[in-house]
Design an enzyme around this catalytic site. Structure first.
Site, PDB file in Angstrom:
ATOM      1  N   LYS A   1       0.857  -1.192   0.000  1.00  0.00           N
ATOM      2  CA  LYS A   1       0.000   0.000   0.000  1.00  0.00           C
ATOM      3  C   LYS A   1       0.881   1.225   0.000  1.00  0.00           C
ATOM      4  O   LYS A   1       2.028   1.182   0.456  1.00  0.00           O
ATOM      5  CB  LYS A   1      -0.870   0.029   1.258  1.00  0.00           C
TER       6      LYS A   1
HETATM    7  N1  GLU Z   1      -7.281   0.208  -3.242  1.00  0.00           N
HETATM    8  C1  GLU Z   1      -8.016  -0.984  -3.520  1.00  0.00           C
HETATM    9  C2  GLU Z   1      -8.063  -1.893  -2.300  1.00  0.00           C
HETATM   10  O1  GLU Z   1      -7.914  -1.443  -1.182  1.00  0.00           O
HETATM   11  C3  GLU Z   1      -7.532  -1.671  -4.785  1.00  0.00           C
HETATM   12  C4  GLU Z   1      -6.098  -2.109  -4.792  1.00  0.00           C
HETATM   13  C5  GLU Z   1      -5.617  -2.617  -6.137  1.00  0.00           C
HETATM   14  O2  GLU Z   1      -6.358  -2.628  -7.092  1.00  0.00           O
HETATM   15  O3  GLU Z   1      -4.433  -2.992  -6.193  1.00  0.00           O
HETATM   16  O4  GLU Z   1      -8.324  -3.060  -2.392  1.00  0.00           O
END
Ligand code: GLU
Length: 418
Positions: A108
């Site tokens: 993240k």
């Molecule tokens: N931000 C989204 C999540 O928390 C998508 C992450 C992604 O597509 O890599 O799952």
């Protein structure tokens, strides 16, 4: 009192891991290997603002675990972003990717900034400088960012461009959630909300209930909340209240969601939508309803408001909207919880489809994508519900157990380097 400031999100994530590890009887050596992030990077982002002054922002990228594949997870732009929050979100991404069985680990990123007071030009510069800062650790085979809170396809395009210009050739697979004209996937924009809908459908089916004429409340009318609301509305359910960061609206007869989406696009908020009354956001969470969908930020449901919640089911479209203390209260009240790491996994699932298409230089059609997404989400939901029933653990622990056990298996097979 469970003050929000005292809830360190990463400690919350570790606590959940411990509970799942206990239920799985996970050996101490594996716990020691899986309980911490593999890599955390903090970057300094100086930007020339539109008024000519230089302002400095701070950004983060955390790779929590890569036992099953490259780190995967979004990038968040929000004033409250901290390293601990990003660590927690990266940990949840690890279990999430494993629950839907994607060949990914979890990561993240985030930048502490308020995009609502920044110009497009300033956001572009933050994005490019941040990308340049995390460039040594991202890449289509190592760590693949995507959108999250207040980031969008245009921002993903700037990340792709900055990375590609540095490499000297176009690299589409370095980031997902791109615009369609730049190797984005059909269906990615709807994926999270659609995944929420499929998961609810699947759990209703497992419980022998019919997903029709249900009263729905949606907190947060962004990408995930509005799409989930639209699909539930289209399948003959009543969305009786929604909110966004400006406030909450209510009509017990149900809202016309397509028109509400247009209203929000035009005015910037859900407020003053015709035929609705304005209510307090906290009052909205405690309305009598069948399904409550928290689709905004962390810690929406706490020890303080959980005892007053009257929903029969909570579907966590947001990441971490229910605190651990609230979890216990909801469980005791017999409310069925669809945990975030299952419920909102549709976004990363279609991100994976996008990455596969990029790597193979081909395109799938929308029906193909929705069909595959539905299968992935429903299989995962059935599996989590099965663990919940057989092992008599709450659904959050059941989901974490599924994710943790898959990561543990890969870790065991790979062994310890060197
Ligand atoms: N931000 C989204 C999540 O928390 C998508 C992450 C992604 O597509 O890599 O799952």
């Amino acid at each position: 009192m469970e003050s929000l400031n005292s809830l360190n999100p990463f400690e919350m994530a570790q606590k959940n891991f411990d509970l799942a590890a206990d239920a799985l009887n996970l050996e101490p050596n594996l716990r020691e290997m899986m309980r911490y992030p593999e890599r955390c990077l903090v970057v300094h982002i100086p930007i020339r603002m539109d008024d000519g002054k230089i302002k400095r922002f701070e950004g983060y990228r955390v790779q929590f675990n890569t036992a099953r594949g490259p780190a995967k997870g979004g990038i968040r732009y929000h004033p409250n972003v901290t390293l601990d929050e990003v660590k927690a979100l990266a940990c949840w991404m690890t279990w999430k990717c494993a629950i839907v069985n994607l060949p990914y680990g979890g990561g993240k990123g985030g930048v502490a900034c308020n995009p609502k007071v920044l110009s497009m030009n300033e956001i572009e510069h933050i994005t490019r400088r941040y990308t340049s800062g995390i460039l040594p650790i991202i890449g289509p085979q190592s760590d693949i960012p995507a959108p999250d809170v207040y980031t969008n396809p245009q921002i993903m395009a700037w990340i792709m461009d900055t990375y590609s210009m540095t490499k000297g050739y176009p690299v589409h697979g370095v980031v997902t959630g791109k615009p369609l004209g730049l190797g984005g996937s059909l269906g990615r924009d709807e994926a999270t909300g659609r995944g929420v809908f499929y998961t609810i459908e699947s759990i209703y089916d497992s419980l022998g209930l019919q997903l029709k004429d249900q009263r729905i409340v949606v907190q947060g009318f962004g990408n995930a909340g509005s799409v989930a609301a639209k699909l539930l509305h289209q399948s003959e359910n009543k969305v009786i209240a929604v909110s966004d960061s400006s406030g909450a609206i209510h009509n017990s007869k149900g809202l016309d969601i397509s028109r509400l989406i247009e209203h929000k696009a035009k005015t910037g908020s859900v407020l003053e939508f015709e035929g609705t009354e304005r209510i307090q956001p906290d009052e909205m969470l405690t309305l009598e309803c069948d399904i409550l969908i928290p689709a905004a930020l962390e810690n929406a449901i706490t020890k303080e408001n959980a005892p007053r919640i009257k929903a029969r089911m909570i579907a966590e479209a947001a990441n971490g909207p229910v605190t651990p203390e609230a979890d216990k209260i909801l469980f005791e009240k017999g409310i069925y919880l669809i945990p975030d790491i299952l419920c909102n996994a549709g976004g990363v699932t279609v991100s994976y489809f996008e990455w596969v298409q990029n790597e193979q230089h081909l395109f799938w059609d929308e029906q193909d994508i929705y069909g595959k997404l539905e299968k992935v989400m429903k299989n995962a939901a059935k599996e989590v519900n099965r663990i919940h029933r057989n092992r008599k653990v709450n659904t959050r622990i059941a989901a974490t157990m599924l994710g943790v056990s898959r990561v543990a298996e890969a870790t065991r097979l790979r062994g310890l380097y060197p």
